[in-house]
Design an enzyme around this catalytic site. Structure first.
Site, short mmCIF file in Angstrom:
data_model
loop_
_atom_site.label_atom_id
_atom_site.label_comp_id
_atom_site.label_asym_id
_atom_site.label_seq_id
_atom_site.Cartn_x
_atom_site.Cartn_y
_atom_site.Cartn_z
N LEU A 4 0.70 -1.26 0.04
CA LEU A 4 0.14 -0.17 0.03
C LEU A 4 0.86 1.01 -0.02
O LEU A 4 0.48 2.27 -0.81
CB LEU A 4 -1.00 0.12 1.23
CG LEU A 4 -2.15 -0.92 1.26
CD1 LEU A 4 -2.93 -1.05 2.45
CD2 LEU A 4 -3.06 -0.49 0.20
N HIS A 5 2.06 1.25 0.59
CA HIS A 5 3.03 2.31 0.71
C HIS A 5 3.65 2.63 -0.70
O HIS A 5 4.41 3.60 -0.83
CB HIS A 5 3.97 2.17 1.95
CG HIS A 5 3.34 2.61 3.05
ND1 HIS A 5 2.70 1.72 3.87
CD2 HIS A 5 3.42 3.73 3.88
CE1 HIS A 5 2.12 2.39 5.08
NE2 HIS A 5 2.58 3.52 5.12
#
Length: 462
Positions: A341-342
Protein backbone atom coordinates in the site's frame (compact mmCIF):
# COMPACT_ATOMS: atom_id res chain seq x y z
CA UNK A 1 20.84 26.54 7.89
CA UNK A 2 24.60 26.70 7.81
CA UNK A 3 27.11 25.75 10.48
CA UNK A 4 27.17 28.29 13.33
CA UNK A 5 28.37 28.55 16.88
CA UNK A 6 25.65 27.63 19.36
CA UNK A 7 24.96 31.26 20.21
CA UNK A 8 24.71 32.27 16.56
CA UNK A 9 22.56 29.23 15.82
CA UNK A 10 19.90 30.14 18.35
CA UNK A 11 19.94 33.74 17.16
CA UNK A 12 19.25 32.62 13.59
CA UNK A 13 16.84 29.81 14.47
CA UNK A 14 13.64 31.86 14.66
CA UNK A 15 13.97 33.79 11.41
CA UNK A 16 15.97 31.14 9.58
CA UNK A 17 13.78 28.12 10.27
CA UNK A 18 10.90 28.43 12.75
CA UNK A 19 8.91 31.22 11.09
CA UNK A 20 9.49 30.10 7.46
CA UNK A 21 8.49 26.53 8.34
CA UNK A 22 5.27 27.58 10.09
CA UNK A 23 4.43 30.02 7.29
CA UNK A 24 4.94 27.44 4.55
CA UNK A 25 2.88 24.91 6.47
CA UNK A 26 -0.06 27.31 6.66
CA UNK A 27 0.25 28.42 3.03
CA UNK A 28 0.03 24.84 1.79
CA UNK A 29 -3.11 23.83 3.68
CA UNK A 30 -5.20 26.94 4.41
CA UNK A 31 -7.50 26.37 1.42
CA UNK A 32 -8.06 22.76 2.48
CA UNK A 33 -9.00 23.93 5.99
CA UNK A 34 -11.46 26.48 4.58
CA UNK A 35 -13.14 23.88 2.34
CA UNK A 36 -13.45 21.44 5.27
CA UNK A 37 -15.14 24.14 7.35
CA UNK A 38 -17.51 25.13 4.52
CA UNK A 39 -18.57 21.51 4.02
CA UNK A 40 -19.13 21.18 7.77
CA UNK A 41 -21.41 24.23 7.74
CA UNK A 42 -23.29 23.05 4.64
CA UNK A 43 -24.11 19.71 6.22
CA UNK A 44 -25.78 21.49 9.12
CA UNK A 45 -28.36 23.11 6.81
CA UNK A 46 -30.56 20.01 6.57
CA UNK A 47 -29.86 19.48 2.86
CA UNK A 48 -30.93 16.23 1.13
CA UNK A 49 -28.40 13.42 1.38
CA UNK A 50 -27.49 13.42 -2.31
CA UNK A 51 -26.71 17.15 -2.14
CA UNK A 52 -24.35 16.53 0.79
CA UNK A 53 -22.63 13.76 -1.15
CA UNK A 54 -22.28 16.07 -4.17
CA UNK A 55 -20.80 18.79 -1.96
CA UNK A 56 -18.13 16.51 -0.52
CA UNK A 57 -17.30 15.12 -3.99
CA UNK A 58 -16.91 18.67 -5.32
CA UNK A 59 -14.78 19.66 -2.32
CA UNK A 60 -12.66 16.52 -2.66
CA UNK A 61 -12.10 17.08 -6.38
CA UNK A 62 -11.09 20.69 -5.81
CA UNK A 63 -8.59 19.84 -3.06
CA UNK A 64 -7.13 17.03 -5.17
CA UNK A 65 -6.60 19.51 -7.99
CA UNK A 66 -5.02 22.01 -5.58
CA UNK A 67 -2.43 19.46 -4.47
CA UNK A 68 -1.91 17.31 -7.59
CA UNK A 69 -3.38 19.31 -10.50
CA UNK A 70 -4.19 17.09 -13.49
CA UNK A 71 -2.30 14.15 -12.00
CA UNK A 72 -5.39 13.69 -9.80
CA UNK A 73 -6.88 11.73 -12.70
CA UNK A 74 -5.01 8.64 -11.45
CA UNK A 75 -6.80 8.87 -8.09
CA UNK A 76 -10.12 9.26 -9.94
CA UNK A 77 -9.38 6.24 -12.12
CA UNK A 78 -8.69 4.13 -9.04
CA UNK A 79 -12.00 5.13 -7.44
CA UNK A 80 -13.92 4.38 -10.68
CA UNK A 81 -12.21 0.98 -10.96
CA UNK A 82 -13.16 0.16 -7.36
CA UNK A 83 -16.83 1.06 -7.80
CA UNK A 84 -17.06 -0.82 -11.09
CA UNK A 85 -15.67 -3.90 -9.35
CA UNK A 86 -18.09 -3.58 -6.42
CA UNK A 87 -21.07 -3.18 -8.77
CA UNK A 88 -20.16 -6.08 -11.04
CA UNK A 89 -19.46 -8.37 -8.06
CA UNK A 90 -22.42 -7.19 -5.95
CA UNK A 91 -23.67 -10.75 -5.51
CA UNK A 92 -20.29 -12.19 -4.51
CA UNK A 93 -19.29 -12.97 -0.92
CA UNK A 94 -15.52 -12.57 -1.37
CA UNK A 95 -15.40 -9.05 -2.76
CA UNK A 96 -12.90 -7.91 -0.16
CA UNK A 97 -10.15 -10.33 -1.17
CA UNK A 98 -10.57 -9.86 -4.92
CA UNK A 99 -10.80 -6.07 -4.68
CA UNK A 100 -7.65 -6.02 -2.53
CA UNK A 101 -5.76 -7.89 -5.25
CA UNK A 102 -7.18 -5.63 -7.96
CA UNK A 103 -6.22 -2.45 -6.10
CA UNK A 104 -2.69 -3.66 -5.39
CA UNK A 105 -2.21 -4.59 -9.07
CA UNK A 106 -3.39 -1.10 -10.09
CA UNK A 107 -1.01 0.57 -7.63
CA UNK A 108 1.94 -1.55 -8.77
CA UNK A 109 1.21 -0.97 -12.46
CA UNK A 110 0.79 2.74 -11.82
CA UNK A 111 4.15 3.00 -10.10
CA UNK A 112 5.97 0.88 -12.68
CA UNK A 113 4.39 1.91 -15.98
CA UNK A 114 1.66 4.57 -15.87
CA UNK A 115 3.66 7.67 -14.91
CA UNK A 116 6.97 8.88 -13.54
CA UNK A 117 7.89 7.80 -10.04
CA UNK A 118 8.24 11.28 -8.56
CA UNK A 119 4.69 12.43 -9.37
CA UNK A 120 3.25 9.04 -8.45
CA UNK A 121 4.88 9.19 -5.03
CA UNK A 122 3.41 12.65 -4.43
CA UNK A 123 -0.06 11.08 -4.70
CA UNK A 124 0.84 7.99 -2.70
CA UNK A 125 -0.97 9.17 0.44
CA UNK A 126 -4.24 9.88 -1.36
CA UNK A 127 -3.99 6.67 -3.37
CA UNK A 128 -3.50 4.73 -0.16
CA UNK A 129 -6.51 6.34 1.55
CA UNK A 130 -8.73 5.64 -1.48
CA UNK A 131 -7.52 2.04 -1.60
CA UNK A 132 -8.14 1.43 2.10
CA UNK A 133 -11.62 2.95 1.94
CA UNK A 134 -12.64 0.81 -1.03
CA UNK A 135 -11.16 -2.38 0.43
CA UNK A 136 -12.76 -1.83 3.84
CA UNK A 137 -16.14 -1.18 2.20
CA UNK A 138 -15.84 -4.43 0.21
CA UNK A 139 -15.07 -6.44 3.36
CA UNK A 140 -17.90 -4.70 5.25
CA UNK A 141 -20.30 -5.68 2.46
CA UNK A 142 -19.09 -9.29 2.69
CA UNK A 143 -19.54 -9.32 6.47
CA UNK A 144 -22.91 -7.57 6.48
CA UNK A 145 -21.66 -4.46 8.31
CA UNK A 146 -22.86 -2.50 5.27
CA UNK A 147 -26.03 -4.07 3.87
CA UNK A 148 -26.15 -2.80 0.28
CA UNK A 149 -23.68 -1.52 -2.29
CA UNK A 150 -23.79 2.29 -2.00
CA UNK A 151 -25.05 4.36 -4.91
CA UNK A 152 -22.35 5.91 -7.12
CA UNK A 153 -22.76 9.33 -5.50
CA UNK A 154 -22.60 7.82 -1.98
CA UNK A 155 -19.47 5.87 -2.87
CA UNK A 156 -17.75 8.87 -4.43
CA UNK A 157 -18.72 11.04 -1.48
CA UNK A 158 -17.09 8.53 0.86
CA UNK A 159 -13.97 8.21 -1.27
CA UNK A 160 -13.53 11.96 -1.79
CA UNK A 161 -14.59 13.05 1.69
CA UNK A 162 -12.78 16.37 1.87
CA UNK A 163 -11.58 15.85 5.45
CA UNK A 164 -9.57 12.74 4.58
CA UNK A 165 -8.85 12.71 0.83
CA UNK A 166 -5.41 14.38 1.07
CA UNK A 167 -3.81 13.50 4.40
CA UNK A 168 -6.18 10.80 5.65
CA UNK A 169 -6.95 9.26 8.02
CA UNK A 170 -8.88 6.20 6.90
CA UNK A 171 -12.47 6.20 8.16
CA UNK A 172 -15.18 3.59 7.66
CA UNK A 173 -18.22 4.08 5.43
CA UNK A 174 -20.52 4.23 8.45
CA UNK A 175 -18.32 6.92 10.04
CA UNK A 176 -18.61 8.95 6.85
CA UNK A 177 -22.41 8.72 6.90
CA UNK A 178 -22.44 9.82 10.54
CA UNK A 179 -20.27 12.83 9.66
CA UNK A 180 -22.80 13.93 7.04
CA UNK A 181 -25.54 14.11 9.67
CA UNK A 182 -24.13 17.52 10.58
CA UNK A 183 -23.71 17.57 14.34
CA UNK A 184 -24.01 20.94 16.03
CA UNK A 185 -20.95 23.10 16.45
CA UNK A 186 -19.60 22.97 19.98
CA UNK A 187 -16.72 24.16 22.10
CA UNK A 188 -15.47 20.57 22.28
CA UNK A 189 -15.29 20.43 18.48
CA UNK A 190 -13.52 23.79 18.25
CA UNK A 191 -11.09 22.83 21.01
CA UNK A 192 -10.22 19.54 19.28
CA UNK A 193 -9.60 21.28 15.95
CA UNK A 194 -7.47 24.00 17.56
CA UNK A 195 -5.37 21.62 19.67
CA UNK A 196 -4.73 19.25 16.76
CA UNK A 197 -3.69 22.17 14.54
CA UNK A 198 -1.28 23.57 17.13
CA UNK A 199 0.21 20.11 17.71
CA UNK A 200 0.69 19.62 13.98
CA UNK A 201 2.61 22.88 13.67
CA UNK A 202 4.77 22.10 16.70
CA UNK A 203 5.63 18.69 15.22
CA UNK A 204 6.46 20.28 11.85
CA UNK A 205 8.82 22.74 13.52
CA UNK A 206 10.47 20.00 15.59
CA UNK A 207 10.92 17.83 12.50
CA UNK A 208 12.53 20.59 10.44
CA UNK A 209 14.23 22.86 12.99
CA UNK A 210 15.00 20.84 16.11
CA UNK A 211 15.59 17.17 15.32
CA UNK A 212 18.24 17.69 12.58
CA UNK A 213 20.29 19.83 15.00
CA UNK A 214 19.52 17.96 18.22
CA UNK A 215 22.98 16.92 19.37
CA UNK A 216 25.29 19.56 17.95
CA UNK A 217 23.19 22.45 19.29
CA UNK A 218 20.25 21.55 21.55
CA UNK A 219 22.07 18.78 23.41
CA UNK A 220 25.75 19.53 22.67
CA UNK A 221 27.23 16.20 23.64
CA UNK A 222 30.44 16.91 21.75
CA UNK A 223 30.41 20.63 22.55
CA UNK A 224 32.76 22.89 20.59
CA UNK A 225 34.66 19.93 19.19
CA UNK A 226 31.71 19.11 16.97
CA UNK A 227 30.97 22.71 16.02
CA UNK A 228 34.57 23.48 15.01
CA UNK A 229 34.59 20.56 12.60
CA UNK A 230 34.69 21.61 8.95
CA UNK A 231 32.22 18.90 8.03
CA UNK A 232 29.50 18.65 10.65
CA UNK A 233 29.03 15.27 12.32
CA UNK A 234 32.09 13.70 10.72
CA UNK A 235 33.32 12.49 14.07
CA UNK A 236 34.22 8.85 13.94
CA UNK A 237 32.95 6.25 16.31
CA UNK A 238 29.87 4.16 16.82
CA UNK A 239 28.34 6.58 19.31
CA UNK A 240 28.31 9.40 16.76
CA UNK A 241 26.68 7.10 14.20
CA UNK A 242 23.92 6.18 16.63
CA UNK A 243 23.38 9.83 17.58
CA UNK A 244 23.06 10.78 13.92
CA UNK A 245 20.69 7.84 13.40
CA UNK A 246 18.58 9.06 16.32
CA UNK A 247 18.42 12.56 14.79
CA UNK A 248 17.18 11.09 11.50
CA UNK A 249 14.69 8.93 13.36
CA UNK A 250 13.36 11.80 15.45
CA UNK A 251 12.93 14.01 12.40
CA UNK A 252 11.08 11.22 10.59
CA UNK A 253 8.87 10.52 13.61
CA UNK A 254 7.81 14.13 14.01
CA UNK A 255 7.07 14.49 10.31
CA UNK A 256 4.69 11.55 10.76
CA UNK A 257 3.15 13.19 13.84
CA UNK A 258 2.71 16.38 11.80
CA UNK A 259 0.71 14.52 9.14
CA UNK A 260 -1.22 12.65 11.84
CA UNK A 261 -2.28 15.76 13.74
CA UNK A 262 -3.00 17.60 10.49
CA UNK A 263 -5.29 14.76 9.40
CA UNK A 264 -7.00 14.96 12.80
CA UNK A 265 -7.53 18.67 12.14
CA UNK A 266 -9.03 18.27 8.66
CA UNK A 267 -11.20 15.26 9.52
CA UNK A 268 -12.57 16.86 12.69
CA UNK A 269 -13.05 20.23 10.97
CA UNK A 270 -15.11 18.45 8.30
CA UNK A 271 -17.29 16.78 10.96
CA UNK A 272 -15.78 13.30 11.33
CA UNK A 273 -13.87 11.72 14.20
CA UNK A 274 -16.31 11.52 17.09
CA UNK A 275 -17.83 8.87 19.32
CA UNK A 276 -21.28 9.05 20.80
CA UNK A 277 -22.48 7.44 24.02
CA UNK A 278 -26.13 8.12 24.69
CA UNK A 279 -26.30 11.91 24.32
CA UNK A 280 -22.63 12.55 25.08
CA UNK A 281 -20.64 13.45 21.94
CA UNK A 282 -16.84 13.25 22.15
CA UNK A 283 -14.53 14.59 19.45
CA UNK A 284 -11.77 12.11 20.20
CA UNK A 285 -10.16 11.16 16.89
CA UNK A 286 -6.58 10.01 17.52
CA UNK A 287 -4.27 9.30 14.59
CA UNK A 288 -0.83 9.14 16.21
CA UNK A 289 0.26 8.63 19.83
CA UNK A 290 3.73 10.17 20.09
CA UNK A 291 4.32 9.31 23.76
CA UNK A 292 3.68 5.61 23.05
CA UNK A 293 6.28 5.76 20.29
CA UNK A 294 9.01 7.91 21.83
CA UNK A 295 8.69 6.09 25.20
CA UNK A 296 7.48 2.65 24.11
CA UNK A 297 6.64 -0.35 26.21
CA UNK A 298 7.23 -2.57 23.17
CA UNK A 299 7.49 -2.52 19.39
CA UNK A 300 3.96 -3.91 19.26
CA UNK A 301 2.81 -0.70 20.96
CA UNK A 302 4.82 1.37 18.47
CA UNK A 303 3.22 -0.35 15.48
CA UNK A 304 -0.31 0.19 16.77
CA UNK A 305 0.37 3.81 17.81
CA UNK A 306 2.12 4.97 14.63
CA UNK A 307 -1.14 5.44 12.71
CA UNK A 308 -4.09 4.29 14.79
CA UNK A 309 -6.76 4.27 12.03
CA UNK A 310 -4.48 2.44 9.59
CA UNK A 311 -3.50 -0.02 12.32
CA UNK A 312 -7.21 -0.64 12.92
CA UNK A 313 -7.76 -1.13 9.18
CA UNK A 314 -4.89 -3.62 8.86
CA UNK A 315 -5.92 -5.52 11.98
CA UNK A 316 -9.60 -5.73 10.99
CA UNK A 317 -9.34 -6.47 7.29
CA UNK A 318 -5.91 -8.09 6.83
CA UNK A 319 -4.65 -9.60 10.08
CA UNK A 320 -7.96 -11.19 11.11
CA UNK A 321 -8.49 -12.57 7.61
CA UNK A 322 -5.03 -14.18 7.62
CA UNK A 323 -5.07 -15.33 11.26
CA UNK A 324 -6.45 -18.74 10.28
CA UNK A 325 -3.01 -19.48 8.78
CA UNK A 326 -1.22 -18.79 12.08
CA UNK A 327 -0.01 -15.74 14.00
CA UNK A 328 3.36 -15.46 12.26
CA UNK A 329 1.80 -15.74 8.81
CA UNK A 330 -0.87 -13.19 9.72
CA UNK A 331 1.75 -10.70 10.94
CA UNK A 332 3.89 -11.09 7.83
CA UNK A 333 0.90 -10.84 5.48
CA UNK A 334 -0.15 -7.66 7.29
CA UNK A 335 3.33 -6.14 6.95
CA UNK A 336 3.54 -7.10 3.27
CA UNK A 337 0.10 -5.59 2.63
CA UNK A 338 1.17 -2.40 4.38
CA UNK A 339 4.38 -2.30 2.34
CA UNK A 340 2.48 -2.72 -0.95
CA UNK A 341 0.00 0.00 0.00
CA UNK A 342 2.91 2.34 0.71
CA UNK A 343 4.38 1.65 -2.74
CA UNK A 344 7.41 -0.02 -4.26
CA UNK A 345 10.15 1.48 -2.15
CA UNK A 346 12.97 -0.71 -0.89
CA UNK A 347 13.62 1.18 2.35
CA UNK A 348 9.93 1.24 3.32
CA UNK A 349 9.50 -2.42 2.43
CA UNK A 350 12.67 -3.40 4.30
CA UNK A 351 11.58 -1.49 7.40
CA UNK A 352 8.04 -2.90 7.39
CA UNK A 353 9.14 -6.50 6.82
CA UNK A 354 11.76 -6.11 9.55
CA UNK A 355 9.02 -4.78 11.83
CA UNK A 356 7.03 -7.93 11.16
CA UNK A 357 9.86 -10.18 12.39
CA UNK A 358 10.70 -7.89 15.32
CA UNK A 359 7.13 -7.64 16.62
CA UNK A 360 6.50 -11.38 16.25
CA UNK A 361 9.70 -12.39 18.08
CA UNK A 362 9.09 -9.81 20.80
CA UNK A 363 5.47 -10.95 21.24
CA UNK A 364 6.20 -14.67 21.59
CA UNK A 365 9.34 -14.10 23.70
CA UNK A 366 7.60 -11.86 26.22
CA UNK A 367 4.55 -14.11 26.26
CA UNK A 368 6.82 -17.01 27.22
CA UNK A 369 8.60 -14.94 29.90
CA UNK A 370 5.22 -13.89 31.33
CA UNK A 371 4.20 -17.55 31.60
CA UNK A 372 7.50 -18.64 33.20
CA UNK A 373 7.71 -15.82 35.76
CA UNK A 374 3.94 -15.35 36.13
CA UNK A 375 4.58 -11.64 35.69
CA UNK A 376 3.20 -8.64 33.80
CA UNK A 377 5.89 -8.50 31.12
CA UNK A 378 3.74 -8.95 28.02
CA UNK A 379 4.14 -6.72 24.96
CA UNK A 380 0.89 -4.98 25.86
CA UNK A 381 0.22 -3.63 29.32
CA UNK A 382 -1.84 -6.02 31.42
CA UNK A 383 -5.27 -5.12 32.69
CA UNK A 384 -5.53 -4.32 36.42
CA UNK A 385 -7.42 -7.58 37.06
CA UNK A 386 -5.02 -9.88 35.21
CA UNK A 387 -4.10 -13.27 36.72
CA UNK A 388 -0.35 -12.66 37.00
CA UNK A 389 0.99 -12.88 40.55
CA UNK A 390 3.98 -10.58 39.99
CA UNK A 391 2.78 -7.13 38.94
CA UNK A 392 4.75 -4.35 40.63
CA UNK A 393 7.93 -5.96 41.83
CA UNK A 394 11.23 -4.26 41.01
CA UNK A 395 12.48 -7.03 38.73
CA UNK A 396 9.24 -6.85 36.73
CA UNK A 397 9.82 -3.15 36.16
CA UNK A 398 13.42 -3.86 35.19
CA UNK A 399 12.41 -6.42 32.56
CA UNK A 400 9.88 -4.02 31.03
CA UNK A 401 12.44 -1.19 31.06
CA UNK A 402 14.95 -3.45 29.30
CA UNK A 403 12.44 -4.20 26.55
CA UNK A 404 11.61 -0.48 26.29
CA UNK A 405 15.31 0.25 25.80
CA UNK A 406 15.46 -2.48 23.16
CA UNK A 407 12.45 -0.94 21.40
CA UNK A 408 14.22 2.44 21.33
CA UNK A 409 17.25 0.75 19.77
CA UNK A 410 15.00 -0.84 17.12
CA UNK A 411 13.34 2.51 16.41
CA UNK A 412 16.66 4.32 16.03
CA UNK A 413 18.05 1.58 13.82
CA UNK A 414 15.00 1.33 11.54
CA UNK A 415 14.53 5.10 11.35
CA UNK A 416 18.14 5.74 10.37
CA UNK A 417 17.30 5.08 6.70
CA UNK A 418 14.85 8.00 6.57
CA UNK A 419 16.56 11.31 5.99
CA UNK A 420 16.38 14.20 3.56
CA UNK A 421 18.78 12.59 1.10
CA UNK A 422 16.27 9.80 0.41
CA UNK A 423 13.84 12.36 -1.04
CA UNK A 424 16.28 13.03 -3.86
CA UNK A 425 16.63 9.33 -4.68
CA UNK A 426 12.95 8.66 -5.43
CA UNK A 427 13.59 7.86 -9.09
CA UNK A 428 16.66 5.70 -8.47
CA UNK A 429 15.70 2.61 -6.53
CA UNK A 430 19.27 1.28 -6.70
CA UNK A 431 20.50 4.31 -4.76
CA UNK A 432 17.77 3.86 -2.14
CA UNK A 433 18.70 0.19 -1.78
CA UNK A 434 22.39 1.04 -1.42
CA UNK A 435 21.56 3.82 1.07
CA UNK A 436 19.45 1.48 3.24
CA UNK A 437 22.05 -1.28 3.30
CA UNK A 438 24.84 1.23 3.99
CA UNK A 439 22.98 2.81 6.93
CA UNK A 440 22.24 -0.54 8.55
CA UNK A 441 25.79 -1.75 7.88
CA UNK A 442 27.16 1.32 9.66
CA UNK A 443 25.09 0.28 12.69
CA UNK A 444 26.40 -3.30 12.39
CA UNK A 445 22.92 -4.71 11.66
CA UNK A 446 22.35 -4.42 15.41
CA UNK A 447 18.56 -4.61 15.39
CA UNK A 448 18.44 -7.71 13.21
CA UNK A 449 21.07 -9.44 15.34
CA UNK A 450 19.20 -8.49 18.54
CA UNK A 451 15.98 -9.92 17.10
CA UNK A 452 17.76 -13.12 16.12
CA UNK A 453 19.22 -13.36 19.64
CA UNK A 454 15.78 -12.95 21.22
CA UNK A 455 14.42 -15.66 18.96
CA UNK A 456 17.24 -18.02 20.00
CA UNK A 457 16.48 -17.33 23.69
CA UNK A 458 12.79 -17.92 23.04
CA UNK A 459 13.49 -21.29 21.43
CA UNK A 460 15.78 -22.28 24.31
CA UNK A 461 13.14 -21.60 26.99
CA UNK A 462 10.20 -22.89 24.95
Amino acid sequence: MGVFSRQKFFQELTHGCLLPTAQQGLEQVWQLLVICLLCRLLWMLGLPSFVKHLCTVAGGFYTLYLFFELHMIWVVLLSLLCYLFLFLCRHSTIRGTFLSITVLIYLLLGELHMMDTTNWHKMRGSQMVVAMKAISLAFDLDRGVVTNVPSPIEFMGYIYFVGTVIFGPWISFNSYKEALEGRKLSLGWLFKVSVSWVKSQICLVVSNCVAPYLFPYFIPIYGDKLLRSKKRRKIRGSLAKWLLAYENTMSFHFSNYFVGYLSETTATLAGAGFTEEKENLKWDLSVSRPLHIEFPRSMVEVVTSWNVPMSHFLHTYVFKSALKFGTFTAIMVTCIASALLHGLSFHLGAVLISLGFITYVEHVFRKRLAAIFNACVLSRKCRPNCNHQNKKKLWVYMINIAFSALALLHLTYLGSVFNSSVDYMEEDEDEITHHTIQKWSELSWTSHWATFGCWILYRLIL
